[in-house]
Design a protein around this motif. Structure first.
Motif, PDB file in Angstrom:
ATOM      1  N   THR A   1      -1.782 -30.828 -22.471  1.00  0.00           N
ATOM      2  CA  THR A   1      -0.699 -29.897 -22.196  1.00  0.00           C
ATOM      3  C   THR A   1      -0.447 -29.061 -23.442  1.00  0.00           C
ATOM      4  O   THR A   1      -0.447 -29.595 -24.560  1.00  0.00           O
ATOM      5  CB  THR A   1       0.584 -30.665 -21.810  1.00  0.00           C
ATOM      6  OG1 THR A   1       0.360 -31.361 -20.585  1.00  0.00           O
ATOM      7  CG2 THR A   1       1.773 -29.731 -21.647  1.00  0.00           C
ATOM      8  N   LEU A   2      -0.242 -27.761 -23.257  1.00  0.00           N
ATOM      9  CA  LEU A   2       0.061 -26.891 -24.386  1.00  0.00           C
ATOM     10  C   LEU A   2       1.569 -26.681 -24.485  1.00  0.00           C
ATOM     11  O   LEU A   2       2.248 -26.516 -23.478  1.00  0.00           O
ATOM     12  CB  LEU A   2      -0.638 -25.539 -24.236  1.00  0.00           C
ATOM     13  CG  LEU A   2      -2.159 -25.560 -24.077  1.00  0.00           C
ATOM     14  CD1 LEU A   2      -2.724 -24.143 -24.186  1.00  0.00           C
ATOM     15  CD2 LEU A   2      -2.838 -26.496 -25.069  1.00  0.00           C
ATOM     16  N   GLU A   3       2.062 -26.679 -25.712  1.00  0.00           N
ATOM     17  CA  GLU A   3       3.504 -26.581 -25.960  1.00  0.00           C
ATOM     18  C   GLU A   3       3.743 -25.659 -27.138  1.00  0.00           C
ATOM     19  O   GLU A   3       3.060 -25.749 -28.157  1.00  0.00           O
ATOM     20  CB  GLU A   3       4.075 -27.972 -26.244  1.00  0.00           C
ATOM     21  CG  GLU A   3       5.529 -28.001 -26.625  1.00  0.00           C
ATOM     22  CD  GLU A   3       6.017 -29.410 -26.963  1.00  0.00           C
ATOM     23  OE1 GLU A   3       7.076 -29.512 -27.613  1.00  0.00           O
ATOM     24  OE2 GLU A   3       5.356 -30.395 -26.589  1.00  0.00           O
ATOM     25  N   SER A   4       4.719 -24.770 -27.013  1.00  0.00           N
ATOM     26  CA  SER A   4       5.067 -23.901 -28.127  1.00  0.00           C
ATOM     27  C   SER A   4       6.571 -23.688 -28.135  1.00  0.00           C
ATOM     28  O   SER A   4       7.318 -24.471 -27.535  1.00  0.00           O
ATOM     29  CB  SER A   4       4.291 -22.578 -28.039  1.00  0.00           C
ATOM     30  OG  SER A   4       4.386 -21.882 -29.265  1.00  0.00           O
ATOM     31  N   SER A   5       7.031 -22.637 -28.817  1.00  0.00           N
ATOM     32  CA  SER A   5       8.473 -22.430 -28.912  1.00  0.00           C
ATOM     33  C   SER A   5       8.828 -20.959 -28.770  1.00  0.00           C
ATOM     34  O   SER A   5       8.047 -20.062 -29.083  1.00  0.00           O
ATOM     35  CB  SER A   5       9.020 -22.967 -30.243  1.00  0.00           C
ATOM     36  OG  SER A   5       8.527 -22.207 -31.338  1.00  0.00           O
ATOM     37  N   MET A   6      10.047 -20.746 -28.274  1.00  0.00           N
ATOM     38  CA  MET A   6      10.625 -19.427 -28.070  1.00  0.00           C
ATOM     39  C   MET A   6       9.651 -18.522 -27.312  1.00  0.00           C
ATOM     40  O   MET A   6       9.027 -18.967 -26.375  1.00  0.00           O
ATOM     41  CB  MET A   6      11.101 -18.844 -29.395  1.00  0.00           C
ATOM     42  CG  MET A   6      12.330 -19.566 -29.945  1.00  0.00           C
ATOM     43  SD  MET A   6      13.732 -19.533 -28.768  1.00  0.00           S
ATOM     44  CE  MET A   6      14.948 -20.463 -29.662  1.00  0.00           C
ATOM     45  N   ARG A   7       9.514 -17.265 -27.700  1.00  0.00           N
ATOM     46  CA  ARG A   7       8.752 -16.343 -26.868  1.00  0.00           C
ATOM     47  C   ARG A   7       7.244 -16.536 -26.951  1.00  0.00           C
ATOM     48  O   ARG A   7       6.481 -15.828 -26.292  1.00  0.00           O
ATOM     49  CB  ARG A   7       9.149 -14.907 -27.189  1.00  0.00           C
ATOM     50  CG  ARG A   7      10.586 -14.586 -26.753  1.00  0.00           C
ATOM     51  CD  ARG A   7      10.909 -13.122 -26.898  1.00  0.00           C
ATOM     52  NE  ARG A   7      10.769 -12.689 -28.278  1.00  0.00           N
ATOM     53  CZ  ARG A   7      10.511 -11.430 -28.644  1.00  0.00           C
ATOM     54  NH1 ARG A   7      10.341 -10.503 -27.729  1.00  0.00           N
ATOM     55  NH2 ARG A   7      10.433 -11.118 -29.916  1.00  0.00           N
TER      56      ARG A   7
END
Length: 353
Positions: free
Chosen positions: A249-255
């Motif tokens: 699963t890919l996860e990042s933050s804000m936009r």
């Protein structure tokens, strides 16, 4: 992972598993009162709403009645028990920090003690997964945020901003190995949170030594601040090392969340969204609830021709409840090359399956 001809076609990919992270322990209810659930009833309803929108994995944190992130495992037990009734097919994934929010204004944002986090293996009812961090690392969650991302929220307060800027994830080798052993003994899956290729390689070595004998289910956490930056070069390096039997699963933050998730959808990987990761629409003209974020990903995935996993399908894809009996089986089922065996003549040969 091997991207052979046709790997980008939806008929050659698993259905999409969407992880929802709707509880957002870094925010106060005043930061997004329309969406942040506070009471236990509201927190349960939030899970139901996320499931109905298309999410099949729920990243669980808990709030106290005053709106602060709860650090009491009794609160987790209560919420898990209610979620088992409200969303029985949903994969329940407890956040391994419990809550990293500061205790009060001006205090440090920090993960709880080693012993306290070990107690996640004793939750009743037990969750399907607990997230496991690997290797002690800086977790400066605001490094890649812009000032406009936090404007008007509690994170804009200088003391709170500084607290999150200085946060560290304690995850030394002794703690990680013991934590994984305890979770496995209780039949709880370790959902590994990988911040870079180094933490991934540490778990591969744990498998090769027999410390962990289960499926490699993991998030690539690309939020900067001591972790990978969300760019195609870091992602390609990570995916290239990932064996075909793993669940990524890919996860990042804000936009960055939406474009990273679009890459995941196209590549046959899985996605995570929610207010724990992002508050905003891409034009930042308004805040975006977790349910709206889920609905957006469902719509985009169907444009790609990729259907959304049901709860039961997500449990199969994530291999919930699956463990292996040997090092060889663990490596083979996850798609790693088997360990080498050194013979008397000093020449190494691959061990037969």
């Amino acid at each position: 992972m091997n991207f052979l001809d046709g790997a980008l076609f939806p008929e050659n990919q698993e259905k999409l598993v969407i992880t929802a992270a709707p509880y957002g322990p870094e925010w106060l209810p005043s930061d997004f009162p329309e969406d942040i659930a506070v009471s236990m009833d509201e927190q349960v309803q939030k899970a139901v709403d996320c499931y109905n929108a298309g999410a099949t994995v729920l990243h669980v944190h808990v709030r106290e009645a005053d709106g602060k992130g709860s650090k009491r495992l009794s609160q987790f037990n209560e919420l898990l028990a209610r979620l088992r009734v409200a969303v029985p097919d949903m994969v329940l994934q407890v956040g391994g920090s419990i809550s990293f929010a500061p205790e009060s204004d001006g205090e440090a944002a920090k993960w709880l003690s080693d012993d306290t986090r070990h107690m996640l293996a004793e939750l009743t009812p037990k969750p399907d997964q607990v997230t496991v961090t690997v290797n002690t690392v800086q977790m400066n969650i605001v490094e890649q945020m812009e000032l406009a991302d936090v404007a008007g929220t509690s994170l804009a307060e200088p003391a709170t901003y500084a607290a999150y800027r200085e946060m560290v994830v304690p995850a030394g080798p002794g703690w990680v190995e013991e934590h994984v052993r305890r979770l496995t003994a209780q039949g709880i899956q370790s959902a590994f949170q990988f911040y870079n290729i180094n933490s991934f390689e540490t778990v591969e070595r744990m498998m090769r030594r027999g410390v962990y004998q289960g499926p490699l289910v993991m998030n690539w956490v690309a939020i900067g601040g001591g972790m990978d930056a969300p760019n195609i070069y870091n992602l390609a390096n990570f995916v290239r090392a990932t064996p075909d039997g793993a669940v990524l699963t890919l996860e990042s933050s804000m936009r960055n969340v939406l474009p990273i998730n679009m890459m995941a959808i196209a590549m046959g990987l899985h996605v995570r969204c929610g207010i724990e990761d992002n508050l905003w629409t891409q034009d930042r003209k308004s805040k975006m609830s977790t349910v709206r974020q889920i609905e957006q990903l469902v719509r985009l995935s169907r444009e790609f021709g990729r259907e959304i996993a049901s709860g039961k399908e997500a449990r199969r894809i994530c291999k919930i409840g699956v463990f292996y009996d040997s090092i060889e089986e663990t490596l083979a089922q996850n798609g790693f090359a088997l360990n080498r065996v050194r013979h008397a003549n000093g020449v190494e040969h691959r061990k037969a399956a």
